[in-house]
Motif scaffolding. Sequence first.
Motif, PDB file in Angstrom:
ATOM      1  N   ALA A  85       0.516   8.358  -5.709  1.00 17.16           N
ATOM      2  CA  ALA A  85       0.890   7.568  -4.734  1.00 17.16           C
ATOM      3  C   ALA A  85      -0.394   6.696  -4.082  1.00 17.16           C
ATOM      4  O   ALA A  85      -0.237   5.694  -3.620  1.00 17.16           O
ATOM      5  N   LEU A  86      -1.547   7.508  -4.034  1.00 17.24           N
ATOM      6  CA  LEU A  86      -2.486   6.595  -3.513  1.00 17.24           C
ATOM      7  C   LEU A  86      -2.966   5.484  -4.215  1.00 17.24           C
ATOM      8  O   LEU A  86      -2.985   4.331  -3.801  1.00 17.24           O
ATOM      9  N   VAL A  87      -3.091   5.715  -5.598  1.00 19.77           N
ATOM     10  CA  VAL A  87      -3.338   4.684  -6.546  1.00 19.77           C
ATOM     11  C   VAL A  87      -2.323   3.569  -6.699  1.00 19.77           C
ATOM     12  O   VAL A  87      -2.661   2.218  -6.446  1.00 19.77           O
ATOM     13  N   VAL A  88      -0.871   3.879  -6.684  1.00 19.63           N
ATOM     14  CA  VAL A  88       0.128   2.848  -6.601  1.00 19.63           C
ATOM     15  C   VAL A  88       0.096   2.251  -5.127  1.00 19.63           C
ATOM     16  O   VAL A  88       0.274   1.069  -5.301  1.00 19.63           O
ATOM     17  N   THR A  89      -0.176   2.772  -4.052  1.00 18.20           N
ATOM     18  CA  THR A  89      -0.264   1.993  -2.951  1.00 18.20           C
ATOM     19  C   THR A  89      -1.375   1.154  -2.673  1.00 18.20           C
ATOM     20  O   THR A  89      -1.132  -0.084  -2.259  1.00 18.20           O
ATOM     21  N   ILE A  90      -2.451   1.450  -3.185  1.00 20.53           N
ATOM     22  CA  ILE A  90      -3.816   0.451  -3.328  1.00 20.53           C
ATOM     23  C   ILE A  90      -3.203  -0.565  -4.248  1.00 20.53           C
ATOM     24  O   ILE A  90      -3.508  -1.937  -3.959  1.00 20.53           O
ATOM     25  N   GLY A  91      -2.705  -0.372  -5.437  1.00 17.42           N
ATOM     26  CA  GLY A  91      -2.252  -1.317  -6.515  1.00 17.42           C
ATOM     27  C   GLY A  91      -1.232  -2.331  -5.853  1.00 17.42           C
ATOM     28  O   GLY A  91      -1.489  -3.371  -5.868  1.00 17.42           O
ATOM     29  N   ILE A  92      -0.298  -1.569  -4.970  1.00 15.86           N
ATOM     30  CA  ILE A  92       0.804  -2.638  -4.498  1.00 15.86           C
ATOM     31  C   ILE A  92       0.001  -3.599  -3.395  1.00 15.86           C
ATOM     32  O   ILE A  92       0.501  -4.944  -3.166  1.00 15.86           O
ATOM     33  N   ALA A  93      -0.908  -3.117  -2.728  1.00 14.36           N
ATOM     34  CA  ALA A  93      -1.609  -3.721  -1.549  1.00 14.36           C
ATOM     35  C   ALA A  93      -2.177  -4.847  -2.379  1.00 14.36           C
ATOM     36  O   ALA A  93      -2.700  -6.128  -1.626  1.00 14.36           O
ATOM     37  N   LEU A  94      -2.883  -4.745  -3.312  1.00 16.41           N
ATOM     38  CA  LEU A  94      -3.570  -5.842  -4.304  1.00 16.41           C
ATOM     39  C   LEU A  94      -2.884  -6.685  -5.174  1.00 16.41           C
ATOM     40  O   LEU A  94      -3.373  -7.639  -5.439  1.00 16.41           O
TER      41      LEU A  94
END
Length: 183
Positions: A85-94
């Motif tokens: 979830a943390l990696v996906v959230t960072i990716g979505i923000a980028l």
Amino acid sequence: MKPSDRDERTTSDAGRAGGSSSTGRGRPRPATNGRVRDGGTRPGRTVLAGRPAGWRWRLRTTLDLIRANPTGRVALKIFVAVAGALVVTIGIALIPLPGPGWLIVIGGLAIWAVEFHWARQLLGFTRRHVHAWTRWAATRSLAVRFLLGSAGLVFVAVVLWLSLKYSLGIDLVARLLHYLATN
């Protein structure tokens, strides 16, 4: 995990007392490392018999050992869920910014795929479509590939311009027009 994978990673229980491969509580015993004596010129040297080498095998064995314990299984599932979830959230923000936003989202999906079947299926779907798109683009003429690359660069430029304009308040187009008008 397929039964054939499990059989390749366990060792023979013939030399053990009882000869059973379970702990007596219905759970399979974790795989051992399968060390045997080499019989070569250097006494005490051991080799790992019949074991595939590589980081994937080590990771799979480690995950199997963690999953063999009920507490470890729950802890692994929680850890994978939070990390993914943390990696996906960072990716979505980028994603709106130029850079590897989608690649980071796919990486988070790969983390989730370690424990969740739906993520494994979605990752397979994504891989198939990315490979199909790549094959399609590679079979086109140089002019079509140039047009596709140009469209990608224009898209990245527009996203960068909108990101700077609405997040930082910097309007590059207005500044460029003002510079051209005054000089």
